[in-house]
Design an enzyme around this catalytic site. Structure first.
Site, PDB file in Angstrom:
ATOM      1  N   CYS A 103       1.311   2.986   0.117  1.00  0.00           N
ATOM      2  CA  CYS A 103       0.789   3.429   1.413  1.00  0.00           C
ATOM      3  C   CYS A 103       1.756   4.325   2.194  1.00  0.00           C
ATOM      4  CB  CYS A 103       0.368   2.226   2.249  1.00  0.00           C
ATOM      5  SG  CYS A 103       1.668   1.016   2.554  1.00  0.00           S
ATOM      6  N   HIS A 137       1.695  -2.807   6.169  1.00  0.00           N
ATOM      7  CA  HIS A 137       0.821  -1.720   5.718  1.00  0.00           C
ATOM      8  C   HIS A 137       0.930  -0.582   6.725  1.00  0.00           C
ATOM      9  CE1 HIS A 137      -2.378   0.434   3.859  1.00  0.00           C
ATOM     10  NE2 HIS A 137      -3.293   0.150   4.753  1.00  0.00           N
ATOM     11  N   SER A 153      -4.486   2.137  -0.188  1.00  0.00           N
ATOM     12  CA  SER A 153      -4.441   0.683  -0.223  1.00  0.00           C
ATOM     13  C   SER A 153      -5.159   0.202  -1.473  1.00  0.00           C
ATOM     14  CB  SER A 153      -5.116   0.083   1.025  1.00  0.00           C
ATOM     15  OG  SER A 153      -5.319  -1.314   0.895  1.00  0.00           O
TER      16      SER A 153
END
Length: 330
Positions: free
Chosen positions: A135, A170, A187
């Protein structure tokens, strides 16, 4: 059994040899490409640990002579009439075609303290090598591919979630254009990457991601939002990764809305501020390497400008669901 993940490296973790996301180790390739022998063997040892077939699967794959060729995706091009949403969708399609990196080794070393020009050099390498990415790499690539869209503002948007006692990180690239917010990203889960340019407020966008986390039984604990990123690929500016740090689980919905509205105003104010001059051609060449040189600018500490919600009202935290130690990695 359900598994999901979308991990990135937190800034304070960059110096560790073995990084962890939700208790699961992964490594960063610090030797450049092509990978050296040590990194290559370490990657296969990781496969032996995590794949159901263990070492036998690794030996079978390494000895196979008839593996199919993997198609190399092409960097998106656009018709002059293509509107911004179509261009963003084409960029996301390209990022998705690179595929998520499941190898346990992040191929590109991304140091958040590097100047933008050095990070853009890494993004160019990503388009040449076309290797799977995670990511954080997708954020850098998204910035690079949107640099020629002056009507699109970009900003880092990162999340910290919790599941069964472990924390997960994330990050996506938030985008703003035409009065609407969206996001580009990578993702393992579709719901935690691309968001079309259709959200009226930053609050709407954050709530969309929060709902996605709930869908995987994760509790969203913290959101970090950076400032708009310069469109000058040769800028020596550093990306401001966390202008606002919001403890989502300690804020009421209305408090969170006010904080996000304030951050939106801060981002708009930055548009009118002149950026530092780009380096000369000679200095630009000397700064092209991803490796930090002695003349690279020192990281600016801008804690005064960062807004934190740490002093906000603390709400009672609900214990996360315990699923007998099983981790749903998002």
């Amino acid at each position: 059994m359900l598994r999901a993940t979308a991990g990135s490296v937190d800034e304070e973790d960059e110096g560790e040899e073995e990084l962890r996301d939700g208790g699961v180790p992964f490594f960063v390739n610090r030797g450049g490409l092509p990978v050296d022998e040590e990194t290559w063997e370490r990657m296969w040892r990781h496969v032996a640990r995590v794949h159901p077939g263990g070492e036998a699967f690794g030996k079978e794959m390494r000895g196979a002579a008839d593996l199919p060729k993997i198609p190399v995706p092409s960097v998106p091009t656009y018709q002059p009439t293509a509107v911004i949403p179509q261009r963003l969708e084409a960029i996301q399609k390209y990022i998705r075609e690179l595929q998520y990196n499941h190898t346990g080794t992040q191929f590109y070393e991304i140091k958040k303290s590097r100047p933008l020009t050095a990070l853009m050099d890494i993004a160019k390498e990503m388009t040449r090598e076309a290797l799977p990415i995670k990511c954080l790499e997708a954020v850098i690539l998204g910035i690079y591919l949107t640099n020629n869209m002056p009507g699109v503002e970009r900003f880092p948007l990162s999340f910290k979630s919790q599941f069964s006692g472990n924390y997960f990180h994330h990050i996506v690239l938030g985008v703003h254009s035409g009065g609407r917010f969206g996001a580009l990203g990578m993702s393992r889960r579709e719901e935690l990457m691309f968001k079309p340019l259709e959200f009226k407020t930053l609050m709407d966008l954050v709530q969309e991601y929060e709902g996605a986390y709930r869908g995987y039984w994760h509790s969203l604990r913290k959101v970090k939002i950076g400032q708009y990123v310069s469109h000058d690929a040769h800028s020596v500016e550093q990306i401001e990764w966390k202008h606002s740090i919001l403890d989502v689980d300690k804020l009421s919905k209305e408090e969170l809305r006010r904080e996000l509205e304030r951050h939106t105003r801060d981002m708009r104010l930055k548009i009118g501020k002149p950026a530092p001059p780009s380096p000369t051609k000679d200095r630009r060449n000397s700064m092209g390497s991803p490796l930090r040189g002695p003349n690279s600018p020192v990281r600016r500490i801008s804690r005064v400008e960062r807004r934190s919600s740490a002093e906000k009202k603390v709400l009672e935290q609900k214990p996360s669901r315990d699923m007998n130690g099983y981790q749903i990695r998002v």
